[in-house]
Structures are given as structure tokens and as C-alpha cells.
Scaffold this motif. Structure first.
Motif, PDB file in Angstrom:
ATOM      1  N   ASN A   1     -11.558 -36.319  73.875  1.00 30.31           N
ATOM      2  CA  ASN A   1     -11.833 -36.341  72.443  1.00 30.31           C
ATOM      3  C   ASN A   1     -10.670 -35.752  71.649  1.00 30.31           C
ATOM      4  OD1 ASN A   1     -14.468 -37.313  72.973  1.00 30.31           O
ATOM      5  ND2 ASN A   1     -15.206 -35.229  73.323  1.00 30.31           N
ATOM      6  N   ASN A   2     -10.293 -36.408  70.575  1.00 30.16           N
ATOM      7  CA  ASN A   2      -9.202 -35.948  69.706  1.00 30.16           C
ATOM      8  C   ASN A   2      -9.701 -35.790  68.285  1.00 30.16           C
ATOM      9  OD1 ASN A   2      -6.724 -36.177  71.505  1.00 30.16           O
ATOM     10  ND2 ASN A   2      -7.751 -38.132  71.767  1.00 30.16           N
ATOM     11  N   GLY A   3      -9.757 -34.538  67.820  1.00 21.26           N
ATOM     12  CA  GLY A   3     -10.181 -34.280  66.445  1.00 21.26           C
ATOM     13  C   GLY A   3     -11.680 -34.054  66.370  1.00 21.26           C
ATOM     14  N   GLU A   4     -12.048 -33.222  65.386  1.00 25.32           N
ATOM     15  CA  GLU A   4     -13.456 -32.848  65.210  1.00 25.32           C
ATOM     16  C   GLU A   4     -14.347 -34.080  65.021  1.00 25.32           C
ATOM     17  OE1 GLU A   4     -13.563 -29.774  62.294  1.00 25.32           O
ATOM     18  OE2 GLU A   4     -15.697 -29.357  62.669  1.00 25.32           O
ATOM     19  N   ALA A   5     -13.849 -35.036  64.242  1.00 24.34           N
ATOM     20  CA  ALA A   5     -14.651 -36.237  63.968  1.00 24.34           C
ATOM     21  C   ALA A   5     -14.928 -37.030  65.242  1.00 24.34           C
ATOM     22  CB  ALA A   5     -13.925 -37.130  62.965  1.00 24.34           C
ATOM     23  N   ALA A   6     -14.058 -36.850  66.235  1.00 19.00           N
ATOM     24  CA  ALA A   6     -14.213 -37.573  67.504  1.00 19.00           C
ATOM     25  C   ALA A   6     -14.968 -36.734  68.539  1.00 19.00           C
ATOM     26  CB  ALA A   6     -12.843 -37.964  68.035  1.00 19.00           C
ATOM     27  N   GLY A   7     -15.458 -35.574  68.120  1.00 16.61           N
ATOM     28  CA  GLY A   7     -16.247 -34.755  69.036  1.00 16.61           C
ATOM     29  C   GLY A   7     -15.470 -33.659  69.728  1.00 16.61           C
ATOM     30  N   GLN A   8     -14.197 -33.471  69.359  1.00 14.21           N
ATOM     31  CA  GLN A   8     -13.434 -32.384  69.987  1.00 14.21           C
ATOM     32  C   GLN A   8     -13.930 -31.052  69.437  1.00 14.21           C
ATOM     33  OE1 GLN A   8      -9.132 -32.554  69.488  1.00 14.21           O
ATOM     34  NE2 GLN A   8      -8.797 -31.026  71.092  1.00 14.21           N
TER      35      GLN A   8
ATOM     36  N   VAL B   1     -13.050 -27.975  71.373  1.00 13.44           N
ATOM     37  CA  VAL B   1     -12.052 -26.989  71.821  1.00 13.44           C
ATOM     38  C   VAL B   1     -10.691 -27.659  71.631  1.00 13.44           C
ATOM     39  CG1 VAL B   1     -11.202 -25.570  73.703  1.00 13.44           C
ATOM     40  CG2 VAL B   1     -13.665 -26.005  73.507  1.00 13.44           C
ATOM     41  N   PHE B   2      -9.851 -27.007  70.829  1.00  7.49           N
ATOM     42  CA  PHE B   2      -8.616 -27.673  70.392  1.00  7.49           C
ATOM     43  C   PHE B   2      -7.436 -27.340  71.309  1.00  7.49           C
ATOM     44  CE2 PHE B   2     -11.683 -27.986  67.120  1.00  7.49           C
ATOM     45  CZ  PHE B   2     -11.540 -29.306  66.712  1.00  7.49           C
ATOM     46  N   HIS B   3      -7.685 -27.540  72.573  1.00  7.23           N
ATOM     47  CA  HIS B   3      -6.685 -27.470  73.654  1.00  7.23           C
ATOM     48  C   HIS B   3      -7.004 -28.689  74.509  1.00  7.23           C
ATOM     49  CE1 HIS B   3      -4.523 -24.998  76.964  1.00  7.23           C
ATOM     50  NE2 HIS B   3      -4.929 -26.113  77.567  1.00  7.23           N
ATOM     51  N   LEU B   4      -6.029 -29.578  74.627  1.00 10.47           N
ATOM     52  CA  LEU B   4      -6.239 -30.855  75.318  1.00 10.47           C
ATOM     53  C   LEU B   4      -7.029 -30.698  76.625  1.00 10.47           C
ATOM     54  CD1 LEU B   4      -5.409 -33.914  75.594  1.00 10.47           C
ATOM     55  CD2 LEU B   4      -3.426 -33.108  76.862  1.00 10.47           C
ATOM     56  N   HIS B   5      -8.004 -31.555  76.803  1.00 12.99           N
ATOM     57  CA  HIS B   5      -8.744 -31.569  78.073  1.00 12.99           C
ATOM     58  C   HIS B   5      -9.303 -32.959  78.308  1.00 12.99           C
ATOM     59  CE1 HIS B   5     -11.372 -30.252  74.805  1.00 12.99           C
ATOM     60  NE2 HIS B   5     -12.339 -30.926  75.408  1.00 12.99           N
ATOM     61  N   ILE B   6      -9.418 -33.295  79.564  1.00 16.99           N
ATOM     62  CA  ILE B   6      -9.943 -34.606  79.953  1.00 16.99           C
ATOM     63  C   ILE B   6     -11.248 -34.384  80.713  1.00 16.99           C
ATOM     64  CG2 ILE B   6      -9.506 -36.693  81.323  1.00 16.99           C
ATOM     65  CD1 ILE B   6      -6.486 -36.177  80.861  1.00 16.99           C
ATOM     66  N   HIS B   7     -12.298 -35.038  80.230  1.00 16.18           N
ATOM     67  CA  HIS B   7     -13.615 -34.912  80.860  1.00 16.18           C
ATOM     68  C   HIS B   7     -13.750 -35.904  82.011  1.00 16.18           C
ATOM     69  CE1 HIS B   7     -15.747 -32.737  77.479  1.00 16.18           C
ATOM     70  NE2 HIS B   7     -14.760 -33.268  76.772  1.00 16.18           N
ATOM     71  N   MET B   8     -14.374 -35.472  83.092  1.00 11.80           N
ATOM     72  CA  MET B   8     -14.801 -36.373  84.165  1.00 11.80           C
ATOM     73  C   MET B   8     -16.286 -36.112  84.392  1.00 11.80           C
ATOM     74  SD  MET B   8     -11.500 -35.760  86.546  1.00 11.80           S
ATOM     75  CE  MET B   8     -10.907 -34.420  85.508  1.00 11.80           C
TER      76      MET B   8
ATOM     77  N   ILE C   1      -1.621 -27.420  74.270  1.00 14.17           N
ATOM     78  CA  ILE C   1      -1.364 -28.688  73.576  1.00 14.17           C
ATOM     79  C   ILE C   1      -2.666 -28.993  72.847  1.00 14.17           C
ATOM     80  CG2 ILE C   1      -0.844 -31.141  73.855  1.00 14.17           C
ATOM     81  CD1 ILE C   1       0.194 -30.369  76.731  1.00 14.17           C
ATOM     82  N   LYS C   2      -2.575 -29.301  71.563  1.00 13.05           N
ATOM     83  CA  LYS C   2      -3.804 -29.457  70.776  1.00 13.05           C
ATOM     84  C   LYS C   2      -4.597 -30.698  71.188  1.00 13.05           C
ATOM     85  CE  LYS C   2      -4.035 -30.256  66.182  1.00 13.05           C
ATOM     86  NZ  LYS C   2      -3.557 -30.113  64.822  1.00 13.05           N
ATOM     87  N   ASN C   3      -3.893 -31.795  71.313  1.00 11.06           N
ATOM     88  CA  ASN C   3      -4.617 -33.033  71.641  1.00 11.06           C
ATOM     89  C   ASN C   3      -3.641 -34.071  72.206  1.00 11.06           C
ATOM     90  OD1 ASN C   3      -3.330 -34.269  69.456  1.00 11.06           O
ATOM     91  ND2 ASN C   3      -4.979 -33.703  68.050  1.00 11.06           N
ATOM     92  N   LEU C   4      -4.164 -35.241  72.473  1.00 11.76           N
ATOM     93  CA  LEU C   4      -3.389 -36.288  73.156  1.00 11.76           C
ATOM     94  C   LEU C   4      -2.116 -36.669  72.404  1.00 11.76           C
ATOM     95  CD1 LEU C   4      -3.712 -38.404  75.588  1.00 11.76           C
ATOM     96  CD2 LEU C   4      -4.430 -39.981  73.805  1.00 11.76           C
ATOM     97  N   THR C   5      -2.225 -36.813  71.093  1.00 12.66           N
ATOM     98  CA  THR C   5      -1.070 -37.325  70.344  1.00 12.66           C
ATOM     99  C   THR C   5       0.071 -36.311  70.292  1.00 12.66           C
ATOM    100  OG1 THR C   5      -2.158 -36.679  68.304  1.00 12.66           O
ATOM    101  CG2 THR C   5      -2.308 -38.999  68.913  1.00 12.66           C
TER     102      THR C   5
END
Ligand code: AMP
Ligand code: ZN
Length: 136
Positions: free
Chosen positions: A86-93, A95-102, A47-51
Motif C-alpha cells: 500500500n502506498n499512501g493513506e488513501a491506499a490503506g498505508q 505505517v509509512f515505511h515501505l513494506h510488502i504484505h504476503m 523508505i517511505k513507499n514504493l515510489t
């Protein structure tokens, strides 16, 4: 997805420091952590990102984030944890596979998630809130 490093890691084709795995997710230690114990939760499906994510995947993800965050806190006795995504390059993403940082945090640890605050003109916030609400 071919050539997606997080697909390969999530599905066990590339070894990783895994802290959690179930049928839908794998959680690993970030290779370049903001702090030791910085974990990434990866869905196994690409999945690329959250949306673009299915609601079912997202609904399943947050309880796992809660559980892992609890385990990070118990293990490291940190003072707080940032959960971010992060979603999208401008937002700091990067790696373009959804991930959640902790990210484990400590008082005055010097880790920065910086932004300069902006301000609204009179009435602007209400107008913008309404516009966003219209697009839900
Ligand atoms: P983002 O900038 O939100 O896309 O985050 C990508 C994160 O993935 C960064 O924190 C990287 O350090 C991390 N990362 C990249 N490659 C790997 C890898 N092979 N194993 C573990 N973490 C990785
Ligand atoms: Zn992928």
C-alpha cells in the motif's frame, strides 16, 4: 528514521517474530494478521513507499518475496497468497515505511480485499494508457 516503528523492528531494536533476515531486509509476522502466517517484508533502510525506493532495493526485494511466499505455502499448505503493498493513506498505508504484505489464502476464507469494479467509456482506456505511458 527516529520514531519509525518499522525502522526499529527491521534493525532489531524492537523484537519481532522474524521469519527472514539479510543485510537489507527483515521479514516479520504481521501483529494483526489477515490470516495466520501473514508476513511483512521490511527494508532495513527507511523508505517511505514504493515510489521513493531505490531500484536496487526493489530488485532485491522480489526474489525474497518469492522465497518467503514459497515457505509460507510449504508451511501452511494454503491455497494461494496475496502479495500486496500500500502506498499512501488513501491506499490503506498505515505505517509509512515501505513494506510488502504476503497473506496466505484459503478457498472461501472470507478474507476480503474489496473493490467495486468501474468501467471505461469507449476509447477511454486507450487514451488513459497513452497518458500514463507518456509519464514513464
Ligand atoms: P499498511 O496498512 O499496508 O501500512 O500495513 C501496516 C501493517 O503493519 C498492518 O497490517 C499492521 O497490522 C502491521 N503492524 C503495525 N505495527 C506492527 C508491529 N509492531 N509489528 C508487526 N506488524 C505491525
Ligand atoms: Zn522507517
Amino acid at each position: 528514521m527516529e520514531n519509525c516503528i518499522f525502522c526499529k523492528i527491521a534493525n532489531g531494536e524492537i523484537p519481532s517474530a522474524t521469519v527472514y533476515e539479510d543485510a537489507n531486509f527483515r521479514a516479520i509476522l504481521d501483529i494483526a494478521p489477515a490470516a495466520k502466517g501473514h508476513v511483512l517484508l521490511l527494508p532495513k533502510a527507511h523508505i517511505k513507499n514504493l515510489t521513493e525506493a531505490d531500484d536496487a532495493v526493489l530488485s532485491a526485494a522480489l526474489p525474497v518475496v518469492k522465497r518467503i511466499s514459497g515457505a509460507i505455502g510449504k508451511t501452511l499448505s494454503c491455497d494461494g497468497i496475496n502479495v500486496l503493498q500500500n502506498n499512501g493513506e488513501a491506499a490503506g498505508q498505515s505505517v509509512f515505511h515501505l513494506h510488502i504484505h504476503m497473506i496466505p489464502r484459503y478457498v472461501a476464507d472470507g478474507v476480503t480485499i474489496p473493490w467495486e469494479t468501474k468501467s471505461y467509456e469507449d476509447g477511454e482506456a486507450a487514451e488513459l494508457a497513452e497518458k500514463i505511458a507518456e509519464n514513464l
